[in-house]
Design a protein around this motif. Structure first.
Motif, PDB file in Angstrom:
ATOM      1  N   GLU A 131       0.824  -1.216   0.000  1.00 13.71           N
ATOM      2  CA  GLU A 131       0.000   0.000   0.000  1.00 13.71           C
ATOM      3  C   GLU A 131       0.858   1.267   0.000  1.00 13.71           C
ATOM      4  N   GLN A 132       2.075   1.175   0.511  1.00  9.83           N
ATOM      5  CA  GLN A 132       2.953   2.351   0.497  1.00  9.83           C
ATOM      6  C   GLN A 132       3.304   2.722  -0.945  1.00  9.83           C
ATOM      7  N   GLU A 134       1.434   1.949  -3.499  1.00  8.54           N
ATOM      8  CA  GLU A 134       0.188   2.450  -4.095  1.00  8.54           C
ATOM      9  C   GLU A 134      -0.042   3.909  -3.733  1.00  8.54           C
ATOM     10  N   ALA A 135       0.203   4.260  -2.468  1.00  7.32           N
ATOM     11  CA  ALA A 135       0.003   5.645  -2.041  1.00  7.32           C
ATOM     12  C   ALA A 135       0.943   6.563  -2.813  1.00  7.32           C
ATOM     13  N   ALA A 136       2.184   6.132  -2.974  1.00  9.61           N
ATOM     14  CA  ALA A 136       3.166   6.958  -3.685  1.00  9.61           C
ATOM     15  C   ALA A 136       2.794   7.103  -5.158  1.00  9.61           C
ATOM     16  N   ARG A 137       2.405   5.975  -5.788  1.00  9.48           N
ATOM     17  CA  ARG A 137       2.033   6.049  -7.197  1.00  9.48           C
ATOM     18  C   ARG A 137       0.782   6.910  -7.382  1.00  9.48           C
ATOM     19  N   SER A 138      -0.154   6.807  -6.432  1.00 10.86           N
ATOM     20  CA  SER A 138      -1.385   7.598  -6.520  1.00 10.86           C
ATOM     21  C   SER A 138      -1.094   9.092  -6.474  1.00 10.86           C
ATOM     22  N   ILE A 150       9.907   7.075  -0.869  1.00 11.25           N
ATOM     23  CA  ILE A 150       8.982   6.447   0.073  1.00 11.25           C
ATOM     24  C   ILE A 150       9.412   5.034   0.484  1.00 11.25           C
TER      25      ILE A 150
END
Lengths: 234, 244
Positions: A131-132, A134-138, A150
């Motif tokens: 999820e880290q 994913e958060a960065a890519r988002s 990150i």
């Protein structure tokens, strides 16, 4: 009855003491260069090993397996006795004008240790929840930038204990450089022994210094971990 | 603003999105609901391509998500995403969590990014936590920081994937209040949520999904008063009185 008379003064003062100090200086230089370069190279290999592109992963895997699974002494000999045979004359001339023994030892130590460091960092990366990423890519970060800002900062924190091991190994393995004539601590201790036949004192001194070096590296990493990386954690 | 046309997606053999048509206009607040496994999370995750689609067309803010020419990182910078588990960066303080993307992606100066971050923190009521680390915050506080982090990129669309599902009941209100405030500013929002009070009061439209299909799409009043589909009736009944 013990016939040997100890003479500790030879390793605590005078000419032989100076030899040991100059050896320690070279050991410190070799370790410092090795630790910094092996860490950077290891980080790079770890990221390459996790690439989405299969050929890149293969190259990283080949690198890891090759350098992890061959003896360090053979690698040192290869860089020192082998590599210059296939280099152009101009490069050789330049190499001879520099401290080639030191360079060969530094390269071998760096590459050998980077393979182990890469594996440690990779398992650190894998332990960060997906999820880290994913958060960065988002947020709009590319894969590599997400890694840089990150994932890796978190992975490196987790990797500190195994990294300390690798750094200690590197510092201790630097003693193998004596085999190609790098005048580091072990080389100088050997010299002292040859000149004085005081092998017990000479290698006790070397042992104590290596031990001190390891303690300092461990303490520095511990301090870095506590003060810089995890200031908010108790 | 967001336009799904005949969108399909499979996870291996599981058909998670089965012909989605949905059009979200600028400034609209759309709530997506449905039973678990209905595909609603997958649906919202396709909008910033956390999940790529396999068939159909999806246009977001004028960018075609199936075109090779679309710069996905640019699209994502325009679309804020709020996760169920917050996903703050644990190694960074609250203020650094918020300013990282504006500084590195938008190339905002550090000073300006920090000023904006403080404004956002004021707005979500957490200015005093600027130097705290995520682990020191409650779930509700973390989620409000996560919303501030998404807003710091000045997105044109905000996506919320079950933003209150991981929260203790007493913290749900504080997050919904921030979302309601955001909706009142005219932000285009798509929210996957089970908070029917929020859907009723804040949303312009409710979308009900099951088995990868949109079964019902209606104004909230209409949806709650008079659901058309049997699955929707059942879903609402269970949600309002879970003991039966």
């Amino acid at each position: 009855m013990l016939k040997y008379t100890f003479d500790w003064s030879i390793v605590t003062s005078g000419k032989y003491f100076e030899w040991l100090v100059s050896g320690l200086k070279v050991t410190l230089e070799l370790s410092a260069v090795g630790i910094v370069c092996a860490f950077i190279l290891g980080l790079l290999i770890a990221v390459l090993k996790m690439s989405h592109y299969r050929p890149v992963r293969w190259i990283a895997t080949a690198y890891l397996e090759f350098f992890r699974n061959t003896p360090l002494l053979v690698q040192i000999f290869f860089w020192y006795f082998g590599s210059y045979k296939v280099l152009p004359a101009a490069v050789n001339e330049w190499l001879n004008s520099t401290n080639f023994e030191f360079a060969a030892a530094a390269i071998a130590l760096t590459i050998y240790t980077s393979a182990f460091i890469a594996e440690d960092i990779r398992s650190g990366i894998l332990s960060i929840p997906k999820e880290q990423m994913e958060a960065a890519r988002s947020a709009g970060f590319s894969y590599l930038r997400s890694m840089q800002y990150i994932i890796l900062p978190q992975a490196v924190r987790i990797t500190i204990p195994p990294l300390v091991n690798q750094f200690l190994n590197l510092a201790k393995n630097s003693s193998l450089a004596m085999s190609i004539g790098v005048m580091e601590l072990t080389y100088q201790a050997r010299q002292v022994e040859s000149y004085t036949f005081k092998g017990f004192e000479a290698f006790t001194a070397a042992t104590v210094v290596y031990l001190g070096l390891s303690v300092v590296i461990t303490a520095l990493m511990d301090l870095y971990n506590k003060k810089v990386l995890n200031p908010h954690r108790a | 603003m967001i336009k799904f046309e005949g969108v399909h997606k499979w996870f291996k053999k599981l058909h998670v999105l089965n012909g989605i048509d949905l059009h979200v206009k600028q400034g609209e607040v759309v709530v997506v609901c449905g039973p678990s496994g209905s595909g609603k999370s997958t649906l919202i995750r396709t909008i910033n391509q956390l999940e790529p689609i396999e068939e159909g067309s999806l246009i977001v803010d004028g960018m075609d998500l199936r075109s090779k020419k679309t710069d996905i990182n640019r699209l994502r910078a325009e679309v804020g995403f709020v996760f169920q588990q917050f996903n703050l960066y644990p190694h960074l303080s609250v203020i650094d969590n918020i300013t990282l993307a504006p500084i590195k992606i938008r190339k905002t100066s550090k000073k300006e990014a920090q000023e904006q971050a403080m404004e956002l923190l004021e707005r979500v009521g957490l200015a005093v936590k600027r130097d705290a680390y995520p682990t020191q915050l409650s779930g509700g506080q973390q989620q409000r920081v996560a919303i501030a982090r998404a807003l710091a990129m000045k997105p044109r669309i905000m996506l919320f994937d079950e933003p209150t599902s991981a929260l203790d009941p007493e913290m749900i209100g504080e997050v919904l209040a921030v979302m309601q405030d955001l909706a009142s500013t005219g932000m285009t929002m798509v929210c996957v949520t089970h908070e029917m009070g929020f859907a009723r009061e804040v949303s312009d439209r409710v979308v009900f999904m099951d088995h990868g299909v949109i079964l019902e799409e209606a104004q909230p009043e209409e949806f709650f008063r008079n659901p058309q589909h049997d699955r929707a009736k059942q879903f609402l009944k269970q949600l309002l009185s879970p003991m039966h």
